[in-house]
Design an enzyme around this catalytic site. Structure first.
Site, short mmCIF file in Angstrom:
data_model
loop_
_atom_site.label_atom_id
_atom_site.label_comp_id
_atom_site.label_asym_id
_atom_site.label_seq_id
_atom_site.Cartn_x
_atom_site.Cartn_y
_atom_site.Cartn_z
NE ARG A 84 -3.69 2.32 2.35
CZ ARG A 84 -4.80 2.42 3.05
NH1 ARG A 84 -5.28 1.36 3.66
NH2 ARG A 84 -5.43 3.57 3.13
NE ARG A 93 -8.47 3.35 0.08
CZ ARG A 93 -8.59 3.71 1.36
NH1 ARG A 93 -8.82 2.81 2.28
NH2 ARG A 93 -8.56 4.98 1.69
CG ASP A 96 -8.77 0.26 4.07
OD1 ASP A 96 -7.91 0.61 4.92
OD2 ASP A 96 -9.96 0.62 4.11
CG ASP A 98 -10.58 0.01 7.55
OD1 ASP A 98 -9.39 0.35 7.60
OD2 ASP A 98 -11.41 0.54 6.79
N1 PH2 Z 1 -13.14 2.27 1.44
C1 PH2 Z 1 -13.03 3.56 1.70
C2 PH2 Z 1 -13.78 4.57 0.97
N2 PH2 Z 1 -14.74 4.06 0.06
N3 PH2 Z 1 -15.83 2.30 -1.02
C3 PH2 Z 1 -15.98 0.97 -1.21
N4 PH2 Z 1 -16.89 0.54 -2.06
N5 PH2 Z 1 -15.21 0.05 -0.55
C4 PH2 Z 1 -14.25 0.43 0.34
O1 PH2 Z 1 -13.57 -0.44 0.93
C5 PH2 Z 1 -14.05 1.82 0.56
C6 PH2 Z 1 -14.87 2.73 -0.14
C7 PH2 Z 1 -12.13 4.06 2.74
O2 PH2 Z 1 -11.52 3.10 3.43
MG MG Z 2 -11.33 1.86 5.22
MG MG Z 3 -8.14 1.80 6.72
#
Ligand code: PH2
Ligand code: MG
Ligand code: MG
Length: 162
Positions: A84, A93, A96, A98
């Site tokens: 990343r 990205r 990610d 989380d």
């Molecule tokens: N993650 C984000 C912002 N927007 N949209 C989708 N569809 N999927 C994501 O994982 C995502 C996002 C910020 O982490």
């Molecule tokens: Mg996120």
């Molecule tokens: Mg994150």
């Protein structure tokens, strides 16, 4: 090591080889994090900043011995290991990772807010989460994941078939 904490993680990718990025993230979690359940992978329209490629999203149930902040720092390190590079908030990205929930913990520290402060408004999290945790309740909002999804726009979210 006793894996005493139950956590839910959200994976997202919209750059590079998206399915390979999700798989690499799952593979690199062990041994600190033991994955117990995986949702299907969903293709989801970008949320928050529309002008970027569509995402793949997936949610995991896992166990860990790490405390919340060490877990956060561990995951941030893994994102970098996985390739990343810095972007902007809600921007594109390659991976990610989380933290959605950490046991029933509620925290609002400057570095880590739990449950994830925006999960209840994100269908790209709730749709896969409901698959693996239909009865999970949000400890702050005191609503089930199904109740939360009812208030979200699920348009454009589809199971990814490769
Ligand atoms: N993650 C984000 C912002 N927007 N949209 C989708 N569809 N999927 C994501 O994982 C995502 C996002 C910020 O982490
Ligand atoms: Mg996120
Ligand atoms: Mg994150």
């Amino acid at each position: 090591m006793i894996m005493e904490h139950i956590i839910y993680l959200a994976l997202g990718s919209n750059m590079g080889n998206r399915p390979a990025n999700l798989k690499a993230a799952i593979d690199i979690l062990t041994p600190q994090i033991a994955v117990k359940k995986k949702s299907a992978v969903y293709e989801t329209p970008p949320w928050g900043f529309a002008d970027q490629p569509v995402f793949l999203n997936q949610v995991l149930k896992a166990e860990t011995y790490l405390q919340p902040e060490p877990l956060l720092h561990h995951l941030k390190r893994l994102e970098v290991v996985l390739g990343r590079v810095p972007s902007f908030d809600n921007g594109p990205r390659s991976i990610d990772i989380d933290i959605l929930f950490f046991d029933d913990l509620i925290t609002d520290s400057p570095v880590l807010k739990l449950p994830h402060p925006r999960l209840h408004e994100r269908a790209f999290v709730l749709v896969p989460l409901i698959e693996i945790a239909p009865d999970l309740r949000h400890p702050v909002l005191n609503k089930s994941m199904n109740d939360l999804l009812g208030a979200c726009d699920t348009s454009g979210i589809e199971k990814y078939r490769g």
